[in-house]
Design an enzyme around this catalytic site. Structure first.
Site, PDB file in Angstrom:
ATOM      1  N   GLN A 165     -26.417 -16.775  64.019  1.00 11.09           N
ATOM      2  CA  GLN A 165     -27.712 -16.161  63.697  1.00 11.09           C
ATOM      3  C   GLN A 165     -27.910 -14.894  64.520  1.00 11.09           C
ATOM      4  OE1 GLN A 165     -30.606 -19.295  64.088  1.00 11.09           O
ATOM      5  NE2 GLN A 165     -29.835 -20.381  62.298  1.00 11.09           N
ATOM      6  N   ASP A 311     -23.712 -28.207  63.981  1.00 13.30           N
ATOM      7  CA  ASP A 311     -24.709 -28.928  63.178  1.00 13.30           C
ATOM      8  C   ASP A 311     -24.267 -30.355  62.852  1.00 13.30           C
ATOM      9  OD1 ASP A 311     -26.307 -26.714  63.189  1.00 13.30           O
ATOM     10  OD2 ASP A 311     -25.754 -26.042  61.180  1.00 13.30           O
ATOM     11  N   ARG A 342     -31.854 -32.038  69.954  1.00 10.62           N
ATOM     12  CA  ARG A 342     -30.999 -33.072  69.355  1.00 10.62           C
ATOM     13  C   ARG A 342     -30.336 -33.965  70.400  1.00 10.62           C
ATOM     14  NH1 ARG A 342     -28.794 -29.439  64.186  1.00 10.62           N
ATOM     15  NH2 ARG A 342     -30.678 -29.819  62.945  1.00 10.62           N
TER      16      ARG A 342
END
Ligand code: S3P
Length: 426
Positions: A165, A311, A342
């Site tokens: 990103q 991910d 997470r």
């Protein structure tokens, strides 16, 4: 959502289209001259947020089933929106759009949901300012981000994190720079931007972990077919491996080398996965995967493989819980700034199911056990946590309940239906 234990998984499935590639196809199509038709677009909430933002920026975009048609207006064809741009839950939308909008000739502001407003944006704000961009954000780090027009110059940026990103944001801003822009990463993150921008006519070069974009006058429309998302396939890969007596085939999975770490690690853990029907679609490698129940063993992962499976770590942690021996996941501090923290989420929720899981500063240590048990679980409104817990719950000895389970619509709207379709219950 109540989830009962299952006995096996059998069937042939198609998984949703790639989220990263879907976002980029709309963004680049909007900035290109001409009409870009995108086939097999991901109709998940994140990608729909990107479509909404570009519509608000004056780009006509039509949707027919999973086909999206973008009537691009060129590099300088965006117009000022009437309102704040709402990026929903999507970090990719905020960060990549920031790079594009930093170079436009109008004032604009970006924000998103409660989770987005907590995610770090300094990582794009700082380097964009080095390029001459005029951005303001709460504590220089949080949405909403307010952007004013400015002229950008090319820079060489050594990113402290391997983040596609951040890299993509700067490459997109770099298209508008007065000189080339180079982004150097600690290790290579997903390279969909580089591949697809090239197809739209931009000039990019790579040297090791550095990528350089040359400013350009215009991009030109090209049609895109989006492959299946390996990040979504991962839930079924692990499910097929850990559920007894299972044999599933997952069709049309993208296996770009910067994304396929999960496949390599599951094979290394002893997973019975066959890769076949390999081909290239729109510059991206794609294959079918046959996955059969396997006895997995623990492993250690860290370093340059982490960005290629960042991910997939939530579902990898579930595999590790039921593998033989110890699994160590390190160099993954980025997990703390995803849609939820997470590391904390996996620790708290899998512990409730009886897992032997210890959080560390940059990852997790998991000692495999014989069986998990059912529990009341929280998704933290994080799609990948919800799906990982659902697969764990399918393999527990008793029923579970997952709260806020419908957040799967961010990336995998038909996740529960597909799971149900290929499940056999006793
Ligand atoms: C994405 C990059 C990754 C990934 C995210 C999608 C992208 O984020 O976790 O789901 O499309 O560029 P980072 O760039 O923050 O690592």
């Amino acid at each position: 959502m109540n989830i009962n234990p299952i006995s096996s998984l059998r069937g042939i499935i198609n998984i949703p289209s790639d989220k990263s590639i879907s976002h980029r196809s709309v963004m680049f199509g909007s900035l290109a001259l001409g009409t870009t038709t995108i086939y097999n677009f991901l109709m998940g909430d994140d990608c729909l947020s990107t479509i909404q933002c570009f519509r608000a920026l004056g780009i006509p975009i039509s949707i027919d089933g999973t086909t999206v048609v973008v009537h691009g207006k060129g590099m300088h064809g965006l117009s000022a929106p009437n309102d704040l741009l709402d990026c929903g839950n999507s970090g990719t939308t905020v960060r990549l759009l920031s790079g594009i909008l930093a170079a436009q000739n109008f004032d604009v502001a970006l924000t998103g949901d409660a989770s987005i407003q907590k995610r770090p944006m300094k990582r794009v704000i700082e380097p964009l300012r080095q390029m001459g961009a005029d951005l303001n954000a709460a504590k220089d780090n949080f949405c909403p981000i307010h952007i004013k027009p400015s002229k950008l110059t090319g820079i060489t940026y050594h990113s402290p994190v391997a983040s596609a990103q951040v890299k993509s944001c700067l490459l997109l801003a770099g298209l508008y720079g007065s000189s080339p822009t180079t982004v150097v990463e600690p290790s290579v993150s997903r390279d969909h931007t580089e591949r697809m921008l090239g197809a739209f006519g931009a000039t990019l070069t790579r040297q090791d972990t550095a990528v350089t974009v040359v400013p350009c006058e215009e991009l030109y429309a090209t049609d895109i077919t989006v492959p299946g998302d390996i990040s979504s396939a991962a839930f079924f890969m692990v499910a097929g491996l850990i559920t007894p007596d299972s044999d599933i085939t997952i069709k049309n999975v993208g296996i770009n080398p910067t994304r396929k770490g999960i496949l390599d690690v599951l094979l290394q853990m002893g997973g019975d996965i066959t890769v076949f029907n390999e081909k290239i679609v729109c510059g991206e490698p794609v294959c079918d995967l046959r996955v059969r129940s396997s006895k997995l063993h623990g492993t250690t992962i860290g370093g340059s493989i982490i960005p290629t499976l960042i991910d997939e770590i939530p579902i990898l942690a579930v595999a590790a819980c039921l593998a033989e021996g110890k699994t160590v996941i390190q160099d993954a501090a980025e997990l703390k700034v995803k849609e939820s923290n997470r590391i904390a989420a996996l620790h708290s929720e899998l512990s409730k199911m009886g897992a032997d899981i210890t959080p560390t500063e940059d990852g997790l240590i998991v000692n495999g056990i014989k069986a998990l048990h059912g529990a009341e679980l929280n998704s933290f409104d994080d799609h990948r946590i919800a799906m990982s817990l659902a697969i764990a719950a399918c393999n527990a000895s008793s029923s579970s309940a997952i709260y806020n389970a419908d957040c799967v619509k961010i990336s995998f709207p038909n996740f529960y239906e597909l799971l149900h379709e290929i499940t056999t219950r006793e």
